[in-house]
Design a protein around this motif. Structure first.
Motif, short mmCIF file in Angstrom:
data_model
loop_
_atom_site.label_atom_id
_atom_site.label_comp_id
_atom_site.label_asym_id
_atom_site.label_seq_id
_atom_site.Cartn_x
_atom_site.Cartn_y
_atom_site.Cartn_z
N HIS A 1 13.02 11.58 3.02
CA HIS A 1 12.94 10.68 1.87
C HIS A 1 11.53 10.65 1.29
N VAL A 2 10.53 10.52 2.18
CA VAL A 2 9.14 10.40 1.71
C VAL A 2 8.72 11.65 0.94
N GLY B 1 0.86 -1.19 0.00
CA GLY B 1 0.00 0.00 0.00
C GLY B 1 0.89 1.23 0.00
N SER B 2 0.32 2.38 0.35
CA SER B 2 1.12 3.61 0.35
C SER B 2 1.87 3.75 1.69
N VAL B 3 2.79 4.72 1.72
CA VAL B 3 3.53 5.01 2.95
C VAL B 3 2.53 5.33 4.07
N ASP C 1 1.63 9.30 -0.20
CA ASP C 1 0.66 8.43 -0.88
C ASP C 1 1.32 7.50 -1.89
N THR C 2 2.64 7.52 -1.93
CA THR C 2 3.35 6.66 -2.88
C THR C 2 3.29 5.21 -2.41
N GLY C 3 3.06 4.32 -3.37
CA GLY C 3 3.04 2.89 -3.06
C GLY C 3 4.46 2.41 -2.76
N MET D 1 11.80 -0.03 -1.10
CA MET D 1 12.55 0.78 -0.13
C MET D 1 13.80 0.03 0.30
N SER D 2 14.76 0.78 0.82
CA SER D 2 15.98 0.13 1.30
C SER D 2 15.70 -0.50 2.67
#
Ligand SMILES: Nc1ncnc2c1ncn2[C@@H]1O[C@H](COP(=O)(O)OP(=O)(O)OP(=O)(O)O)[C@@H](O)[C@H]1O
Length: 584
Positions: free
Chosen positions: A464-465, A433-435, A473-475, A483-484
């Protein structure tokens, strides 16, 4: 692998359970039944019409307009087609309702299952059991029911018509039935045990695929593609062999039925020709009788062909029901605890995991006061994570008690207990899902965006976000795959911070962070101190040296306890560990 009587019983039980799922939709099923019955009732009209057409057309001369013939024939097929279409629609509607309820119960089974289930089934198998198995089993059984209704009704009407035409000859057709019944029983037994072997083989294949989808990086790093393909091939071949065995066994049914039916039909046709040659039947009657008789073969064959799909579907459904019947996480507590102070007491707790050589906690004693920060340190396998698992009742003590604000935790409802904890565990698990959805995960009040941002800042992830395409709202991909490692860990920290819990637990929560991020997170954790009860587990001792109490664990119990200064002064295990780490 022989089919035990128990397994045979279980299949019947499975059948009964599926029927129970169909019960609420009985009206739709009954509608489908009526529609198929109406469709089947049209069947004997076709040979009857031939009789009428032939007898009147050939013997008595035409006493109806010729154009009526194609109209009536096409009309009959049209009516039959319409009934069958409507029947299929009603049936699919009912079957999909059954699939829906089954899936929901399977999902509920997964969500409530005891922790032990997850050591037995892989995520892939769980997916198969919930997504594919109910669809396959219900669809197959639905198709079988359609075919049984259609064919048995057709057979009933055709037999009725045959009895009306010539009951003696018709009764003769039952002569070969006992032989057919005996043969079918034997084939069915074999189908059950080959079907079970096929199901088990399929599960192993799912496990192989599951491993490769999860551990794809490891597979490639080890250059193990050929090794994995060989592993896959081996199981895929076993499955192929089982499918062939199943098909070979079920394919025996058709020729067997045909030969047995041919015995009956040949006797009857011979007798019918004999009767016709004696002039006791008209040509129309003879043709009509033979046509109707031959028309019974197809539905009869279909009816005997249902064994294999029914067995396969029941075996699959039985496997899926395992999930519904999986032992449920014990939740016998009755007390609610809306608010907690975060006072935790472990009183001589012993935890011995099933199959483990030694207890993971053994006489564990600790009192954590509200607002205190307690660190658990010690060698790997000392039992630190087990303390957390036991506190959250993912593991249950065989001796001793744990009290939250003075109440034994087993007296609390599970949900009421767990809502007071926010945990960042060693293995980070994120959702597809998103952040923001991950940070405010399952929040009953929806997503509070300002709070999400605040938690992301506290976890040093906001910078970062805010550069991501759609911000919070980025998946983030499956399990945060975009993501790292350190970012995933910080997102898990933000998720825990978002939860307004009384007790925060950080189990190796900063192990993947660079020193700058670690310093920020450390400051955020410091801010929580005294407001919340904190339990910190860390191998890197510099991260916990400000804790109010540091507990050194070994073999499931606390062997040293005190502040950093006290333990350093003691010059024991802790002081030794600090010395080794500062030498690094
Ligand atoms: N589900 C389980 N079934 C059987 N044994 C288990 C299970 N979980 C943990 N153990 C065993 O319990 C012991 C304590 O494990 P635990 O995870 O609590 O150690 P830990 O101190 O947190 O170790 P680490 O620092 O490596 O995380 C270990 O010997 C482990 O093998």
């Amino acid at each position: 692998m022989a089919q035990t009587p128990d397994q045979a019983m279980e299949l019947k039980e499975t059948g009964r359970k599926i029927l129970a799922y169909g019960k609420p939709h009985w009206k739709k099923f009954a509608g489908a039944f009526l529609l198929f019955t109406a469709g089947a009732a049209v069947e004997p009209v076709i040979p009857a019409l031939f009789k009428k057409l032939i007898d009147s057309g050939f013997k008595e001369g035409l006493n109806y307009p010729l154009w009526l013939v194609p109209i009536v024939i096409i009309g009959l097929f049209l009516v039959r087609g319409l009934f069958n279409f409507a029947g299929n629609y009603a049936m699919t509607d009912s079957v999909s309702s059954v699939v829906l309820s089954l899936r929901r119960d399977l999902m509920r089974g997964l969500l409530r299952a005891d922790a032990s289930l997850f050591t037995l089934i892989s995520p892939g198998v769980a997916v198969t059991k919930i997504i594919n198995d109910p669809q396959f089993a219900s669809q197959t059984l639905g198709n079988v029911v359609i075919s049984v209704i259609k064919d048995s009704m057709t057979l009933v009407f055709l037999l009725g018509y045959l009895l009306y035409l010539n009951w003696q000859l018709t009764l003769l057709s039952f002569v070969s039935m006992p032989l057919l019944g005996f043969l079918l029983k034997r084939v069915q037994k074999r189908l059950q045990h080959v079907g079970q072997a096929q199901y088990e083989s399929q599960q192993r294949l799912v496990n192989t695929v599951d491993d490769n989808a999860r551990a794809w990086r490891v597979v490639r790093t080890f250059d193990a593609a050929d090794f994995e393909l060989a592993r896959f091939d081996k199981e895929a071949h076993v499955l192929r062999r089982m499918v062939l065995k199943t098909m070979a066994t079920s394919s025996l049914i058709t020729p067997m039925t045909q030969v047995v039916a041919a015995i009956g039909v040949s006797i009857i046709i011979t007798l019918a020709i004999h009767q016709a040659s004696q002039g006791s039947t008209t040509v129309g009657e003879f043709v009509s009788f033979i046509t109707a008789l031959l028309m019974t073969i197809s539905p009869m064959r279909h009816l005997t062909d249902v064994y294999q799909p029914v067995t396969g579907a029941l075996i699959t459904a039985r496997g899926a029901f395992d999930l519904i019947n999986a032992p449920v996480e014990p939740d016998n507590g009755t007390l609610e605890m809306p608010i907690s102070r975060g006072d935790i007491a472990f009183d001589n707790v012993k935890v011995h995991y099933e199959g483990a050589a030694a207890p993971s906690l053994n006489g564990f004693k600790l009192h954590i006061e509200p607002g205190q920060t307690v660190a658990l340190v010690g060698s790997s396998g000392a039992g630190k994570t087990t303390v957390v698992n036991t506190l959250l009742r993912f593991a249950n003590p065989s001796e001793g008690h744990i009290l939250l604000d003075g109440t034994p935790i087993e007296d609390l409802k599970l949900a009421s207990l767990r809502r007071h904890f926010a945990v960042v565990s060693q293995d980070i698990v994120l959702f597809d899902g998103s952040v923001a959805q991950n940070v405010a995960y399952a929040s009953p009040l929806g997503i509070d965006r300002a709070k999400v941002e605040q938690c992301l800042r506290a976890a040093n992830l906001w910078n970062h976000v805010s550069t991501m395409a759609q911000g919070m709202d980025t998946g983030i991909g499956t399990n945060g795959s975009m993501m790292s490692g350190g970012q995933r860990q910080r997102l898990a920290i933000a998720r825990a911070l978002y939860r307004d819990a009384a007790v925060w637990i950080f189990d190796e929560a900063t192990s993947a962070l660079d020193s700058e991020s670690e310093a920020v997170v450390q400051r955020s954790i410091e801010d929580l101190r005294h407001a919340k009860t904190l339990i910190l587990i860390a191998h890197r001792l510099s991260t916990i040296k400000n804790a109010d109490v540091i507990c050194v664990m070994s073999e499931g119990r606390i062997v040293e306890q005190g502040t950093h200064a006290e333990l350093m002064a003691l010059g024991g295990i802790y002081a030794g560990m600090v010395r080794i780490q500062s030498a690094d």
